[in-house]
Enzyme design. Sequence first.
Site, PDB file in Angstrom:
ATOM      1  N   HIS A   1     -71.302 -74.385 -45.739  1.00 43.33           N
ATOM      2  CA  HIS A   1     -70.117 -74.050 -44.937  1.00 43.33           C
ATOM      3  C   HIS A   1     -70.546 -73.292 -43.684  1.00 43.33           C
ATOM      4  O   HIS A   1     -71.665 -72.764 -43.622  1.00 43.33           O
ATOM      5  CB  HIS A   1     -69.138 -73.170 -45.733  1.00 43.33           C
ATOM      6  CG  HIS A   1     -68.330 -73.943 -46.736  1.00 43.33           C
ATOM      7  ND1 HIS A   1     -68.770 -74.188 -48.010  1.00 43.33           N
ATOM      8  CD2 HIS A   1     -67.111 -74.522 -46.639  1.00 43.33           C
ATOM      9  CE1 HIS A   1     -67.856 -74.895 -48.661  1.00 43.33           C
ATOM     10  NE2 HIS A   1     -66.833 -75.110 -47.852  1.00 43.33           N
TER      11      HIS A   1
ATOM     12  N   LYS B   1     -67.676 -68.065 -43.170  1.00 42.89           N
ATOM     13  CA  LYS B   1     -66.991 -68.090 -44.474  1.00 42.89           C
ATOM     14  C   LYS B   1     -67.315 -66.813 -45.246  1.00 42.89           C
ATOM     15  O   LYS B   1     -68.475 -66.425 -45.361  1.00 42.89           O
ATOM     16  CB  LYS B   1     -67.404 -69.332 -45.273  1.00 42.89           C
ATOM     17  CG  LYS B   1     -66.637 -69.470 -46.577  1.00 42.89           C
ATOM     18  CD  LYS B   1     -66.802 -70.855 -47.197  1.00 42.89           C
ATOM     19  CE  LYS B   1     -66.208 -70.950 -48.589  1.00 42.89           C
ATOM     20  NZ  LYS B   1     -64.765 -70.729 -48.631  1.00 42.89           N
TER      21      LYS B   1
HETATM   22  N1  NAP Z   1     -57.937 -74.456 -50.283  1.00 37.48           N
HETATM   23  C1  NAP Z   1     -58.375 -75.104 -49.198  1.00 37.48           C
HETATM   24  O1  NAP Z   1     -58.220 -76.330 -49.057  1.00 37.48           O
HETATM   25  C2  NAP Z   1     -59.053 -74.319 -48.113  1.00 37.48           C
HETATM   26  C3  NAP Z   1     -59.510 -74.937 -46.940  1.00 37.48           C
HETATM   27  C4  NAP Z   1     -60.042 -74.137 -45.916  1.00 37.48           C
HETATM   28  C5  NAP Z   1     -60.124 -72.768 -46.093  1.00 37.48           C
HETATM   29  N2  NAP Z   1     -59.709 -72.211 -47.270  1.00 37.48           N
HETATM   30  C6  NAP Z   1     -59.695 -70.773 -47.488  1.00 37.48           C
HETATM   31  O2  NAP Z   1     -58.620 -70.252 -46.723  1.00 37.48           O
HETATM   32  C7  NAP Z   1     -58.929 -68.944 -46.264  1.00 37.48           C
HETATM   33  C8  NAP Z   1     -58.802 -68.914 -44.734  1.00 37.48           C
HETATM   34  O3  NAP Z   1     -59.784 -69.749 -44.178  1.00 37.48           O
HETATM   35  P1  NAP Z   1     -59.910 -69.969 -42.601  1.00 37.48           P
HETATM   36  O4  NAP Z   1     -61.166 -70.718 -42.406  1.00 37.48           O
HETATM   37  O5  NAP Z   1     -58.646 -70.505 -42.055  1.00 37.48           O
HETATM   38  O6  NAP Z   1     -60.112 -68.436 -42.141  1.00 37.48           O
HETATM   39  P2  NAP Z   1     -59.824 -67.729 -40.725  1.00 37.48           P
HETATM   40  O7  NAP Z   1     -59.996 -68.686 -39.606  1.00 37.48           O
HETATM   41  O8  NAP Z   1     -60.626 -66.468 -40.761  1.00 37.48           O
HETATM   42  O9  NAP Z   1     -58.269 -67.370 -40.820  1.00 37.48           O
HETATM   43  C9  NAP Z   1     -57.781 -66.371 -41.627  1.00 37.48           C
HETATM   44  C10 NAP Z   1     -56.556 -65.801 -40.925  1.00 37.48           C
HETATM   45  O10 NAP Z   1     -55.884 -64.920 -41.825  1.00 37.48           O
HETATM   46  C11 NAP Z   1     -55.381 -63.843 -41.045  1.00 37.48           C
HETATM   47  N3  NAP Z   1     -55.118 -62.689 -41.919  1.00 37.48           N
HETATM   48  C12 NAP Z   1     -55.986 -61.805 -42.453  1.00 37.48           C
HETATM   49  N4  NAP Z   1     -55.325 -60.901 -43.201  1.00 37.48           N
HETATM   50  C13 NAP Z   1     -54.013 -61.247 -43.148  1.00 37.48           C
HETATM   51  C14 NAP Z   1     -52.837 -60.711 -43.722  1.00 37.48           C
HETATM   52  N5  NAP Z   1     -52.864 -59.634 -44.512  1.00 37.48           N
HETATM   53  N6  NAP Z   1     -51.648 -61.322 -43.467  1.00 37.48           N
HETATM   54  C15 NAP Z   1     -51.579 -62.411 -42.660  1.00 37.48           C
HETATM   55  N7  NAP Z   1     -52.673 -62.959 -42.085  1.00 37.48           N
HETATM   56  C16 NAP Z   1     -53.864 -62.383 -42.330  1.00 37.48           C
HETATM   57  C17 NAP Z   1     -56.474 -63.587 -40.043  1.00 37.48           C
HETATM   58  O11 NAP Z   1     -55.962 -62.882 -38.945  1.00 37.48           O
HETATM   59  P3  NAP Z   1     -56.933 -61.880 -38.112  1.00 37.48           P
HETATM   60  O12 NAP Z   1     -57.934 -62.765 -37.461  1.00 37.48           O
HETATM   61  O13 NAP Z   1     -55.978 -61.207 -37.226  1.00 37.48           O
HETATM   62  O14 NAP Z   1     -57.564 -60.958 -39.145  1.00 37.48           O
HETATM   63  C18 NAP Z   1     -56.893 -65.007 -39.674  1.00 37.48           C
HETATM   64  O15 NAP Z   1     -56.117 -65.524 -38.608  1.00 37.48           O
HETATM   65  C19 NAP Z   1     -60.336 -68.650 -46.807  1.00 37.48           C
HETATM   66  O16 NAP Z   1     -60.228 -67.981 -48.045  1.00 37.48           O
HETATM   67  C20 NAP Z   1     -60.937 -70.030 -47.024  1.00 37.48           C
HETATM   68  O17 NAP Z   1     -61.941 -70.048 -48.043  1.00 37.48           O
HETATM   69  C21 NAP Z   1     -59.190 -72.966 -48.271  1.00 37.48           C
END
Ligand code: NAP
Length: 228
Positions: free
Chosen positions: A135, A139
């Site tokens: 990844h 991550k």
């Molecule tokens: N299940 C699936 O299919 C799948 C697929 C992709 C990713 N994921 C998972 O999804 C999660 C996010 O991944 P990503 O790649 O999208 O990460 P990312 O780009 O870092 O996005 C996470 C977002 O969450 C926000 N955030 C943090 N704390 C928060 C809160 N308390 N309330 C509301 N928003 C908040 C962050 O805002 P700030 O930047 O302002 O902190 C950021 O915009 C990870 O755990 C990843 O492993 C799962």
Amino acid sequence: MHLLLLGCGKTGSLVAEIAAERRHSVRTAGSNENAACAALTPEKLHDVDVVIDFTAPHCVTAHIEACVKAGRNMVVGTTGWYSEIDRIRTLVEEHKTGFVYAANFSVGVNLFFDAARAAAAALRHKYSAQIFERHHAHKKDAPSGTAMAIQQILREVSGKSEPAEITSFREGEVVGLHEVVLESPNDRIYLCHDAKSRRGFAEGAVLAAEWIAGKKGFYDFKDVWREL
Ligand SMILES: NC(=O)c1ccc[n+]([C@@H]2O[C@H](COP(=O)([O-])OP(=O)(O)OC[C@H]3O[C@@H](n4cnc5c(N)ncnc54)[C@H](OP(=O)(O)O)[C@@H]3O)[C@@H](O)[C@H]2O)c1
């Protein structure tokens, strides 16, 4: 539907785009609006059909607790909280809400799980298994929830208590690559899923939200995606 999307990062922003394309009304809350679950009071959630969470491991269980206690259905894509899964399942069942989670909401990966399940029959012969996952460098959790789901599938099929080893790589901007290698003294079997973009995850999460609206119960997406 009225959707509340928590997290508008790399995956959440695509969820918002796809939900709007499918004519849902989408409100978003990022880390500022939702500090200490400020966006998740019963008043703020009163007209929300489903809350979708793509945030971060450190805050996701607090989000789940707030939404479930307010009686809202959820789709949780955030990974890194599965050590608490039994407690969350009980909470959802007690509050009679609907909940779908997945380490990976892509339909392709869920097909890959089925392929891994079929190939894992090899473990009852002279094969050993290794899992590799790659990844992007940002991550936060390792190993990936998807790799752990594959490990669990191999464990169930083989009946062996010793889990297949997972090797994690974090590099560049890799969206998500998972490999299963089954090796015997005579040959090797390779299974590989390589995500080209995050759109597959986001589409699956929106379909899951449509599916869970108005339902009760605690569901793993890999058990329900065929019904979408
Ligand atoms: N299940 C699936 O299919 C799948 C697929 C992709 C990713 N994921 C998972 O999804 C999660 C996010 O991944 P990503 O790649 O999208 O990460 P990312 O780009 O870092 O996005 C996470 C977002 O969450 C926000 N955030 C943090 N704390 C928060 C809160 N308390 N309330 C509301 N928003 C908040 C962050 O805002 P700030 O930047 O302002 O902190 C950021 O915009 C990870 O755990 C990843 O492993 C799962």
